[in-house]
Design a protein around this motif. Structure first.
Motif, PDB file in Angstrom:
ATOM      1  N   MET A 133      15.123 -72.529  78.681  1.00 52.37           N
ATOM      2  CA  MET A 133      14.928 -71.902  79.977  1.00 52.37           C
ATOM      3  C   MET A 133      15.808 -70.680  80.141  1.00 52.37           C
ATOM      4  N   SER A 134      16.365 -70.185  79.033  1.00 54.83           N
ATOM      5  CA  SER A 134      17.051 -68.906  79.069  1.00 54.83           C
ATOM      6  C   SER A 134      16.001 -67.799  79.087  1.00 54.83           C
ATOM      7  N   GLY A 135      16.452 -66.559  79.221  1.00 60.58           N
ATOM      8  CA  GLY A 135      15.517 -65.448  79.272  1.00 60.58           C
ATOM      9  C   GLY A 135      15.929 -64.347  78.334  1.00 60.58           C
ATOM     10  N   ILE A 136      14.959 -63.559  77.859  1.00 61.78           N
ATOM     11  CA  ILE A 136      15.255 -62.488  76.922  1.00 61.78           C
ATOM     12  C   ILE A 136      14.593 -61.197  77.388  1.00 61.78           C
ATOM     13  N   THR A 137      15.239 -60.082  77.072  1.00 64.03           N
ATOM     14  CA  THR A 137      14.714 -58.761  77.392  1.00 64.03           C
ATOM     15  C   THR A 137      15.108 -57.796  76.288  1.00 64.03           C
ATOM     16  N   GLY A 138      14.478 -56.633  76.283  1.00 62.49           N
ATOM     17  CA  GLY A 138      14.891 -55.631  75.316  1.00 62.49           C
ATOM     18  C   GLY A 138      14.061 -54.368  75.350  1.00 62.49           C
ATOM     19  N   TRP A 139      14.597 -53.348  74.680  1.00 67.01           N
ATOM     20  CA  TRP A 139      13.947 -52.041  74.562  1.00 67.01           C
ATOM     21  C   TRP A 139      14.290 -51.496  73.188  1.00 67.01           C
ATOM     22  N   VAL A 140      13.277 -51.154  72.415  1.00 62.67           N
ATOM     23  CA  VAL A 140      13.514 -50.509  71.128  1.00 62.67           C
ATOM     24  C   VAL A 140      12.748 -49.196  71.084  1.00 62.67           C
ATOM     25  N   ASP A 141      13.339 -48.208  70.448  1.00 63.97           N
ATOM     26  CA  ASP A 141      12.694 -46.915  70.255  1.00 63.97           C
ATOM     27  C   ASP A 141      13.233 -46.317  68.958  1.00 63.97           C
ATOM     28  N   ARG A 142      12.349 -46.117  67.985  1.00 64.59           N
ATOM     29  CA  ARG A 142      12.781 -45.676  66.656  1.00 64.59           C
ATOM     30  C   ARG A 142      13.224 -44.213  66.636  1.00 64.59           C
ATOM     31  N   GLN A 143      12.858 -43.432  67.658  1.00 65.79           N
ATOM     32  CA  GLN A 143      13.211 -42.012  67.668  1.00 65.79           C
ATOM     33  C   GLN A 143      14.230 -41.663  68.737  1.00 65.79           C
ATOM     34  N   ARG A 144      14.182 -42.356  69.847  1.00 61.56           N
ATOM     35  CA  ARG A 144      15.061 -42.008  70.967  1.00 61.56           C
ATOM     36  C   ARG A 144      16.426 -42.670  70.803  1.00 61.56           C
ATOM     37  N   ASP A 145      17.477 -41.954  71.122  1.00 55.94           N
ATOM     38  CA  ASP A 145      18.825 -42.512  71.091  1.00 55.94           C
ATOM     39  C   ASP A 145      19.039 -43.298  72.385  1.00 55.94           C
ATOM     40  N   LEU A 146      19.221 -44.605  72.247  1.00 56.73           N
ATOM     41  CA  LEU A 146      19.368 -45.485  73.413  1.00 56.73           C
ATOM     42  C   LEU A 146      20.826 -45.814  73.723  1.00 56.73           C
ATOM     43  N   THR A 147      21.745 -45.094  73.103  1.00 50.37           N
ATOM     44  CA  THR A 147      23.166 -45.425  73.240  1.00 50.37           C
ATOM     45  C   THR A 147      23.604 -45.509  74.692  1.00 50.37           C
ATOM     46  N   HIS A 148      23.080 -44.638  75.520  1.00 48.47           N
ATOM     47  CA  HIS A 148      23.526 -44.586  76.910  1.00 48.47           C
ATOM     48  C   HIS A 148      22.459 -45.118  77.879  1.00 48.47           C
ATOM     49  N   GLU A 149      21.532 -45.943  77.372  1.00 46.12           N
ATOM     50  CA  GLU A 149      20.432 -46.450  78.198  1.00 46.12           C
ATOM     51  C   GLU A 149      20.582 -47.933  78.531  1.00 46.12           C
ATOM     52  N   GLY A 150      21.773 -48.463  78.335  1.00 47.48           N
ATOM     53  CA  GLY A 150      21.951 -49.902  78.548  1.00 47.48           C
ATOM     54  C   GLY A 150      21.657 -50.351  79.957  1.00 47.48           C
TER      55      GLY A 150
END
Length: 603
Positions: free
Chosen positions: A1-18
């Motif tokens: 009953m835990s939950g999971i989320t995420g965002w992946v992008d092979r080209q975009r830098d997600l360093t500051h998108e947390g």
């Protein structure tokens, strides 16, 4: 009953998108015991922990020479952790294999996407493979654990709940004609959500999103095989499989059981009792003196006395069913509207109280589908079938468009192609059914109905219970949903499943020496609903508020004249027992969902 989320992008830098993934994780109804996130330049993973795990345990990461190989966020519980640990060895690239998430991640590094075939239990997970820049999403064999995703040009968003997915700025909440059809029919096109562009990982499927695009792999499916055992051997095999399933699901050897006094939960309770030194702990829902029309108490008590359970009756006050906080919490838990009203509200309130006493409980859900308890002799003998069995049953009560849809504008239903949508989904579902060449007609129909219920109606049973329980803080496990048990029973001929002229003959025979006769002979009854006058009055009042609100998002979809008839004469809520009330429930749930998610139908 835990939950999971995420965002992946092979080209975009997600360093500051947390912050975007943090907002998704915060939007989860599941997992209320702390959350954590893992960041890399091209992948962000989020995890909301349940009561049974340490918040710091996930996401888990496997590294080599200080560089990440892969990371996982995992929801669920594995039944074969000990066996996997023995196969994989004492440690992986990230250290000891103490958690299910670490086991799955290390298994992925060993077997690749074939890891899914090695897993038993209820699970949904996402793995970011830094080596191949690929996101891998997977769901258990019957899809009990939810997982949705939104493909993007160079990656994807994913979340356990569609509402959490919608919290991301790149996700649109768009409801088109097909989505509305899916909501009203309570059946979706496989792999599709009700929201445009949003997809669902199909049960028993693994989805890979990488440089080569989106690829799906089915890792398990039912197969039709000849049944070669006689009746006595069939009963013995079935009992053995069921006992093994219960042993796998029983945490610590002394599980709690949700006991209704019906055959399914009573048989489960009695079988659990065989494996524990003291009687199992049991919980039964009660409405007190304003109870439902189906009193479970005498039958549950008979089981408790016969088996020797540590029993607790959980009182649900009918007044709490109409509290705005309860209504909002249940709608959020289900993620999508449905016509089931207090059949959703009561279990949620029940689970919430049970969770105060135990973090885990076993449920008898799915026994009907597994043991052939959802097919009548008339349905089996009928030669012509045009739609799903549950829609046909609703039509027998005069509900031409199925349960909960009688207050919607008939012209709207025609314009969105509702009838054709249902026909397409039915034909699609029938084509999936595995059959044996030359099988008798009654066996073919029985297989078809079992398959339709397990792959299409399951969401209104097991998945319904899992989501409500997860939101209430309770982890519910379903021994009857064991894939080995269903795979075996799927191939047992109908004449064996009803060898004594009744439904679920095999289960009744297995429990014959374990339960009182009154419970064994109790006819099947639905989940209890409240007949409290205040609840029905509340439905009529809330419907009036919707009809008088010119800005109510559901209002343009309704047959206003027919809806006003319900307000003016609340006795219409009693039409067909609970079914008359379902029409109003669906209108109110859809309106609440459209408001909460800020969705305007684009039809």
């Amino acid at each position: 009953m835990s939950g999971i989320t995420g965002w992946v992008d092979r080209q975009r830098d997600l360093t500051h998108e947390g912050g975007a993934v943090a907002a998704m994780t915060a939007g989860l109804v599941r997992g209320a015991h702390g959350d954590r996130h893992w960041h890399s330049p091209h992948a962000l993973l989020g995890h909301a922990a349940d009561a049974l795990e340490a918040p710091a345990a996930q996401p888990a990461v496997a590294e080599q020479d200080g560089r990440p190989l892969a990371a996982i966020t995992f929801d669920g519980v594995l039944d074969n952790s000990a066996r996997l640990r023995a196969e994989l060895g004492p440690a992986g690239p990230s250290g000891a294999l103490d958690t299910d998430a670490q086991l799955v991640l290390h298994g992925y590094l060993r077997w690749g996407c074939a890891v899914a075939e090695h897993l038993d239990g209820l699970f949904a997970f996402a793995i970011w493979d830094a080596r191949s820049s690929e996101l891998v999403l997977c769901r258990d064999r019957f899809g009990v654990k939810p997982l949705s995703y939104l493909p993007l040009p160079h990656g994807a968003l994913f979340a356990s709940e569609a509402a959490a997915l919608g919290a991301h700025p790149l996700a649109g909440n768009e409801l088109d004609a097909e989505g509305l059809c899916a909501l009203l029919a309570q059946v979706r096109r496989p792999g599709h959500s009700v929201l445009r562009r949003v997809r669902e990982v199909r049960p028993a499927h693994l989805v890979r999103l990488g440089p080569e695009g989106v690829r799906e792999h089915r890792y398990w499916q039912l197969r039709a095989r000849p049944h070669t055992e006689d009746l006595a051997s069939t009963i013995a095999t079935t009992r053995g499989l069921l006992e093994e399933a219960i042993a796998r699901e029983a945490p610590g050897g002394s599980p709690a059981v949700l006991l209704s006094g019906g055959l399914d939960s009573s048989a489960l309770t009695a079988l659990v009792a065989q494996g524990v030194a003291a009687g199992p702990r049991t919980f039964t829902v009660s409405f007190g003196e304003s109870a439902a029309g189906v009193p479970d108490r005498p039958f549950a008590q008979a089981v408790v006395d016969h088996v020797g359970c540590a029993h607790q009756e959980v009182l649900v006050d009918p007044a709490t069913l109409t509290e705005p906080a309860t209504l909002a919490a249940v709608l959020a838990a289900k993620d999508f509207p449905s016509p089931f009203g207090d059949k959703n509200l009561t279990p949620y309130l029940f689970y919430r109280q049970v969770a105060a006493h135990t973090p885990v409980a076993l449920s008898g859900e799915a026994a009907d589908a597994v043991f052939g308890g959802l097919i009548s002799d008339q349905e089996r003998a009928a030669t012509e079938h045009r739609t799903f069995p549950w829609i046909e049953r609703a039509r027998a009560f005069g509900l031409a468009n199925g349960i909960g849809n009688d207050l919607f504008d008939p012209e709207l239903l025609r314009s969105i192609g509702f009838t054709g949508f249902c026909a397409e989904r039915y034909q699609e579902a029938r084509e999936e059914v595995p059959h044996l060449p030359g099988a008798p007609a009654d066996d073919r129909r029985a297989r078809e109905i079992d398959h339709l219920h397990m792959t299409r109606l399951y969401e209104q049973a097991v998945n319904h219970s899992e989501r409500l329980a997860a939101a209430a803080g309770l982890q519910v496990r379903f021994p009857f949903s064991d894939h080995r048990l269903f795979d075996y029973l799927y191939n047992v001929p109908w004449r064996m499943k009803s060898f004594d002229g009744r439904d679920k003959s095999l289960l009744r025979t297995i429990a014959a020496d374990l339960l009182p006769a009154a419970v064994l002979d109790r006819p099947k009854v639905p989940f209890p609903i409240t007949y409290h006058a205040g609840y029905k009055q509340s439905l009529a009042e809330r419907l009036r508020e919707v009809l008088t609100d010119q800005d109510a998002p559901v209002r343009p979809l309704l047959d206003l004249a027919k809806a006003w008839q319900v307000v003016d004469d609340p006795r219409r809520l009693d039409r067909g027992g609970w079914l008359g009330r379902a029409d109003t429930e669906m209108v109110l749930q859809l309106d609440g969902w459209l408001r909460a998610r800020r969705i305007r139908p684009a039809l």
